[in-house]
Design an enzyme around this catalytic site. Structure first.
Site, PDB file in Angstrom:
ATOM      1  N   TYR A 133      15.342  30.589   7.137  1.00 21.36           N
ATOM      2  CA  TYR A 133      14.066  31.362   7.663  1.00 21.36           C
ATOM      3  C   TYR A 133      13.684  31.404   9.132  1.00 21.36           C
ATOM      4  CZ  TYR A 133      12.359  30.939   2.704  1.00 21.36           C
ATOM      5  OH  TYR A 133      12.288  31.168   1.445  1.00 21.36           O
ATOM      6  N   LYS A 137       0.682  -1.078  -0.155  1.00 21.25           N
ATOM      7  CA  LYS A 137       0.024  -0.135  -0.071  1.00 21.25           C
ATOM      8  C   LYS A 137       0.643   1.232   0.140  1.00 21.25           C
ATOM      9  CE  LYS A 137      -0.550  -0.333   5.113  1.00 21.25           C
ATOM     10  NZ  LYS A 137      -1.436  -0.202   5.913  1.00 21.25           N
ATOM     11  N   ARG A 149     -10.633  -0.123  14.963  1.00 18.30           N
ATOM     12  CA  ARG A 149     -10.473   0.904  13.754  1.00 18.30           C
ATOM     13  C   ARG A 149     -11.437   0.065  12.666  1.00 18.30           C
ATOM     14  NH1 ARG A 149      -4.728   1.549  11.200  1.00 18.30           N
ATOM     15  NH2 ARG A 149      -5.137  -0.649  10.682  1.00 18.30           N
TER      16      ARG A 149
END
Length: 362
Positions: free
Chosen positions: A254, A34, A129
């Site tokens: 940054y 998967k 689940r």
């Protein structure tokens, strides 16, 4: 100059499959492919796992891509189907469906089919689940047995929630619950994912479902692939694109979230979150250049990362290869520095990264 690239070592893949078979010699192997084979390339990986007894994917489009790529092995849909209109597609392509809810069961019973479909019945033993409740198992099982749309052999499966932690008793409880539920059913069973294969030998059953460990990554907490004799399949590399001297007390990147406390030299490498490298990797997350470890500094940008190479005694130059993770730097370690898991890093490699498949020498 080749910049961000993922080198996929197919000999390591074959080695890992052999290791898995040695760990569970009496079980059939359902190789889990998967999420683009965990970021390694769905069809190519399948083509080089032909010694697996079956393949498993999450969704029907992944299974169809395998068939389009010439894969003839049995394919199991771990989430089953989502619409009754999918059922004829399963039959036409010889896909096997995991059944885990009432809606799927009813749709399968009502379908008009010319031949039966192979099924797996999933029971929830504690993952909460997917899966039927333990008290529903017998009813689901008998309805499948009595349906002309279902092949008579109905495989039974479950999934572990905490198998990566051998100190957690949850897996022992799940194994015991599953054994009690299937005790009077003469069917093949599948419990063990990668962590179950390594940490819980009693869970091997008739089938095992290796996923992460196929790709040379440890599924166990606080361990790396080498602990299990596995070899990393992916090596994520890039190149140095700039070398620059940085004065003391100057911020980098940054937000200026890191600054040097002394004069140093930075190597800028062509890799960033646009390639799938984790943006939240901490200062000091290692990379390998010319066989030596150096730490990244400053924020990870979309396209670039800065690396502190000190006084550059390693004699690093523009164009030198940088290993972001791979055989010399476990992806498990990089994941730890980024407060994530190796699954996410592998699956997040973006299409901008070029893939190079390394074949075993004959």
């Amino acid at each position: 100059m080749k910049l961000a690239a993922a080198e996929i070592d197919l000999s390591a893949l074959a080695h890992n499959l052999c290791c898995i078979k040695q760990i569970a010699p009496n079980a059939k192997v359902m190789a889990v492919l998967k999420a683009n084979a965990y970021g390694h390339g769905l069809v190519t990986i399948a083509q080089h796992l032909q010694k697996a007894d079956a393949f498993a994917v999450a969704r029907i489009d992944e299974a169809l891509a395998l068939r389009a790529g010439g894969i003839t092995n049995p394919i199991v849909l771990l989430e089953g189907f989502f619409n009754a209109s999918d059922i004829p597609i399963l039959l036409a392509n010889n896909f096997q469906a995991v059944i885990h809810n009432e809606e799927q069961l009813y749709a399968l019973e009502q379908a008009k089919l010319d031949a039966p479909i192979a099924t797996w019945l999933k029971v929830d033993t504690g993952m909460h689940r997917l899966g039927v409740e333990p008290q529903q198992l017998n009813a689901f099982y008998h309805r499948l047995k009595n349906s002309n749309n279902v092949k008579q052999q109905i495989n039974l499966m479950t999934h572990f929630s905490c198998a990566d932690d051998t100190k957690n008793t949850k897996t022992t409880e799940q194994i015991a619950t599953f054994a009690r539920l299937v005790d009077n059913k003469q069917e093949q069973v599948c419990l063990a994912n990668s962590a179950g294969i390594i940490g819980w030998p009693k869970s091997h059953g008739d089938w095992i479902r290796p996923g992460l460990m196929l790709y040379g990554v440890s599924p166990m907490q606080h361990q790396i692939a080498h602990n299990h004799g596995l070899r990393p399949v992916m090596k994520l590399i890039t190149r140095v694109i700039a070398i620059r001297r940085l004065p003391a007390n100057k911020p980098v990147g940054y937000g200026g979230r890191w600054q040097s406390n002394k004069e140093t030299i930075l190597a800028v490498v062509a890799m960033g979150y646009g390639d799938g490298y984790p943006r939240h990797a901490k200062n000091g997350t290692p990379v390998i250049i010319k066989g030596q470890r150096f730490g990244i500094v400053g924020s990870v940008s979309m396209d670039m990362i800065t690396v502190d190479i000190g006084d550059n005694q390693a004699n690093i130059h523009i164009g030198d290869e940088v290993e972001m993770w791979g055989p010399n730097l476990p992806v498990e370690e990089v994941a730890s520095h980024a407060d994530t898991i190796p699954y996410e890093l592998l699956c997040n490699v973006t299409p901008r990264v070029s893939y190079e498949y390394l074949y075993a020498k004959q």
